[in-house]
Design an enzyme around this catalytic site. Structure first.
Site: not given
Ligand code: RB5
Length: 148
Positions: A7, A64, A66-67, A97, A132
């Site tokens: 994103d 993204c 946080t991922g 694993h 695994h």
């Molecule tokens: C976008 O602001 C943010 O929410 C997105 O990149 C992500 O971290 C969501 O999990």
């Protein structure tokens, strides 16, 4: 082939990881997004996951802020085992694993150098199989039951 997508929060890191893949001579498909304009991470998590699930790509990378959101989204696609990794140990062991087929990165969490090392580790580590494989098969069975 590696499918990669992000994103807006992961866009800059996606572009950096693409350059890194170029340097390594690894082919990739960019599933978007194409700028840092605000967009919705489930769209790009699904696009990467579908490329992997359909066999177009062997592995996927989703990014993204946080991922987390994009990994949750990718994991909704059947056959996808997306792992959010913030360190090389996790990247190694989720391949060994869990046979993870999609790597998720948090662009606002990781430095650029660490993100590249995590990608290198994820792409160069093989699944161990053995006990695994039984556990990964149980994940697939769980997925089937949930879909009935
Ligand atoms: C976008 O602001 C943010 O929410 C997105 O990149 C992500 O971290 C969501 O999990």
């Amino acid at each position: 082939m590696i499918a990669i997508g992000s994103d807006h929060g992961g866009y800059a890191l996606k572009e950096q990881i693409k350059k890194h893949l170029d340097e390594l001579g690894l082919a990739y498909k960019d599933c978007g997004t194409d700028s840092d304009a605000s967009c919705d991470y489930p769209i790009y998590g699904e696009a990467v996951a579908r490329a992997v699930a359909d066999g177009e790509a062997e592995r996927g990378i989703v990014i993204c802020g946080t991922g987390i959101g994009i990994s949750i989204s990718a994991n909704k696609v059947k056959g996808i085992r997306a792992a959010l990794c913030g360190d090389c140990y996790s990247a190694e062991y989720t391949r060994r694993h869990n046979d993870a087929n999609v790597l998720a990165l948090g662009a606002r969490v990781l430095g650029e150098g660490l993100a590249e090392k995590i990608v290198d580790t994820f792409l160069s580590t093989e699944f161990e199989g053995g006990r695994h494989a039984r556990r990964v098969a149980l994940i697939a069975e769980l997925e089937e039951r949930e879909r009935q």
